[in-house]
Design a protein around this motif. Structure first.
Motif, PDB file in Angstrom:
ATOM      1  N   GLN A 130      -5.702   6.473 -10.707  1.00 50.44           N
ATOM      2  CA  GLN A 130      -7.074   6.507 -10.216  1.00 50.44           C
ATOM      3  C   GLN A 130      -7.102   6.253  -8.712  1.00 50.44           C
ATOM      4  N   SER A 154      -1.747   2.035 -10.029  1.00 52.28           N
ATOM      5  CA  SER A 154      -3.024   2.690  -9.718  1.00 52.28           C
ATOM      6  C   SER A 154      -3.620   3.358 -10.947  1.00 52.28           C
ATOM      7  N   CYS A 185       2.024  -2.277  -7.584  1.00 49.72           N
ATOM      8  CA  CYS A 185       0.618  -2.026  -7.869  1.00 49.72           C
ATOM      9  C   CYS A 185       0.473  -0.799  -8.744  1.00 49.72           C
ATOM     10  N   SER A 208      -7.635  -8.021 -13.055  1.00 46.58           N
ATOM     11  CA  SER A 208      -8.362  -7.260 -12.051  1.00 46.58           C
ATOM     12  C   SER A 208      -9.851  -7.256 -12.369  1.00 46.58           C
ATOM     13  N   LYS A 250      -8.615   2.797  -7.700  1.00 47.05           N
ATOM     14  CA  LYS A 250      -7.719   1.645  -7.773  1.00 47.05           C
ATOM     15  C   LYS A 250      -6.713   1.696  -6.637  1.00 47.05           C
ATOM     16  N   SER A 275      -5.580 -10.056  -8.214  1.00 47.24           N
ATOM     17  CA  SER A 275      -4.500  -9.078  -8.188  1.00 47.24           C
ATOM     18  C   SER A 275      -3.284  -9.698  -8.846  1.00 47.24           C
ATOM     19  N   ASP A 311      -5.142  -5.822 -16.552  1.00 42.54           N
ATOM     20  CA  ASP A 311      -6.512  -5.427 -16.874  1.00 42.54           C
ATOM     21  C   ASP A 311      -7.457  -6.623 -16.825  1.00 42.54           C
ATOM     22  N   THR A 345      -8.201   0.429  -3.523  1.00 41.21           N
ATOM     23  CA  THR A 345      -8.300  -1.024  -3.544  1.00 41.21           C
ATOM     24  C   THR A 345      -6.975  -1.662  -3.159  1.00 41.21           C
ATOM     25  N   TYR A 346      -5.907  -1.187  -3.760  1.00 42.06           N
ATOM     26  CA  TYR A 346      -4.601  -1.768  -3.461  1.00 42.06           C
ATOM     27  C   TYR A 346      -4.207  -1.539  -2.004  1.00 42.06           C
TER      28      TYR A 346
END
Lengths: 328, 328
Positions: free
Chosen positions: B99, B96, B94, A85, B102, A90, A82, B105-106
């Motif tokens: 969402q 997410s 990753c 990001s 997100k 990342s 959290d 984005t990944y």
DNA sequence: TTGAAAGCGCTAACAG
DNA sequence: CTGTTAGCGCTTTCAA
């Protein structure tokens, strides 16, 4: 994929200008607009590999943990993620599986991939940070402390051991056993020390050590140790579990034998996120795992930003959530 | 960090030769030895960023999951990781957080970082794979199926719903409720369908739908729905939980009210890895999460290797572990 | 089998 | 404010 040159050509500017637009340095408003237009039209995404190669650093941090299946560490990971990001970084999660070899591999990858920093919960004493530290990258230790002069965030482990034990003593239990992780891991040793001091203060003459077991920090470790303890000629009437998974294992064994807490008292160091027990049956010393991740990430980000103050170690307080069910 | 040039100079060869040594193309034995010596002396590690930039692909795969704190997904991640690292690939995990933003984005990062492929458990129907697919990278869907023509590995969700329900019926329960995940997620819908068909076959005249609840796939979702169900004028005498966390939430509520299973029957779709319940109290439909990860990773690796056969979807069978405790 | 050389896409001096 | 240019470290033709 479109490159910076394609965008430059379409926008009628130089590649450098495109780069500047994407890096926030001063460019006239019209050109900014032109570049953004062109980029959108071409569906342009900057090539991170090229940027990283050029800059010799990337907006990626590595998070190395010993057990990705332990909710304690995933909760911590959430905290790290959290914060990271939020700051545009990342997080690459690496599971060392408590093996220093795997750990070393990931650390090497972190360097070879130009990652900006590392947050690590070390596997054990044998972890070597020499190489990664030699590259000048910031490293923050979480959960377990290291022999290196680096930032760290740890729990108040000794206090956790004491509180857990004390709560059981207050509830009237007498033979309070302890099941902890491997003694060579400092968190395990500290928690055991807390148990030892609380118990010996309450019962100066008791033979405490015969009630201590050191297992792995996993469910099966807790199970095996609990079975051993129950097989004792004089079994314990309560037990302190050195981490969440050991607690689960111990409670499983007790439940299977009809000794469901609070018949046998149980205090767990660490939360039981997926417990199906009555919330009043077991004492839980909550360890603020998420907060630990948040704190570590903030420290790392500061270091990445160039902060050079002396290394700090932050100790996080725990919160005891006592069992309220009466002893049966 | 030492570069290929440093090694070349020390070994008395050209940089190209050093590169060849590290990539397994033919080089004379003496030069191989010389290069290895020099590399060791300089503690040389190839710079992955440069290699990636040049090759336009890296030995990294992305694993995108909706909830890193759910043991089901971390178990799956272990499977992926084991296969991948065996093959020399690293896995970037990753989260997410369910969402799609997100997620996007990944996915974009995966492209921008030249990762070789993606394994994804999509957040919901809204997930767009158009962009990543347009780059030609292989993508494997896990757990949830997609509308794209790509490889996939899923559980036998409908069968899981049926088995869970049937087991409760066999045990003599009558009003069997269902708490599932959001209906727009296909796994949730399928499992619900399984429950519906088993129950309506057994009780053709019953009003089934009033016993269905759709929550989030999380503990609090299970808790809220269970509370709702218990508040019904005619509460259920059993419940099927649509995933592990919902199961935990439901059992927590039941336990808190003294309705500990099997007083109220519970069947959970998915394992309860850290359960502290008696193992005989609850029916568990085990979902082979690790196996799913292993399978997905193998498929992805095949595609990365150039396999071009038509897209396959593999359905994994579950195993029912019935509650054996008698109804009270 | 080996070396020379041309980039992969981007950034950061340096000039203008 | 903007363009030109020289690499970041590696791989890979192309010749030898």
């Amino acid at each position: 994929m479109a490159t910076i040159y394609d965008v430059a050509a379409l926008a009628g500017v130089s590649p450098a200008t495109v780069s500047r637009v994407f890096n926030g340095t001063s460019v006239s408003d019209e050109k900014v607009a032109a570049v953004r237009d062109a980029a959108a039209k071409l569906n342009f995404t900057p090539n991170r590999t090229a940027r990283t190669l050029r800059r010799q650093s990337s907006e990626v941090i590595a998070l190395v943990i010993p057990d990705i299946e332990n909710p304690y560490f995933t909760e911590m990971a959430r905290g790290v993620e959290d914060v990271a990001s939020e700051a545009g970084y990342s997080v690459v999660l690496c599971n060392s599986d408590s093996q220093t070899v795997k750990e070393a591999t990931y650390l090497r990858i972190a360097v070879a991939e130009h990652m900006s920093g590392v947050i690590i919960a070390t596997a054990d004493e044998g972890t070597s940070l020499d190489e990664i530290l030699a590259t000048g990258r910031p490293v923050v230790a979480v959960d377990r402390s290291t022999s290196y002069d680096i930032d760290g965030v740890v729990m108040a482990n000794r206090a956790a051991g004491t509180s857990a034990t004390q709560d059981l003593i207050n509830a009237g239990y007498r033979r309070i056993a302890y099941i902890g992780g491997p003694e060579h891991i400092d968190t395990a040793a500290e928690r055991a020390a807390g148990w030892r001091s609380a118990l010996s203060a309450a019962q100066p003459d008791a033979d405490i050590e015969s009630l201590a077991r050191f297992a792995t920090f996993r469910v099966d470790g807790g199970r095996a140790a609990m079975e051993e303890l129950l097989a004792l000629p004089e079994p314990p009437d309560a037990v302190v579990a050195g981490n969440n998974l050991i607690g689960v294992g111990a409670i499983q064994v007790l439940t299977e034998r009809g000794l469901t807490p609070p018949k046998v008292g149980v205090a767990v160091i660490g939360s039981l996120p997926f417990t199906t027990l009555s919330p009043t049956a077991v004492t839980v010393v909550r360890l603020p795992a998420r907060h630990m991740g948040v704190t570590a990430a903030r420290m790392l980000l500061e270091r990445i930003g160039g902060d050079t103050q002396p290394a700090r170690t932050i100790v996080l307080r725990n919160e005891v959530q006592p069992a309220s069910a009466l002893r049966v």
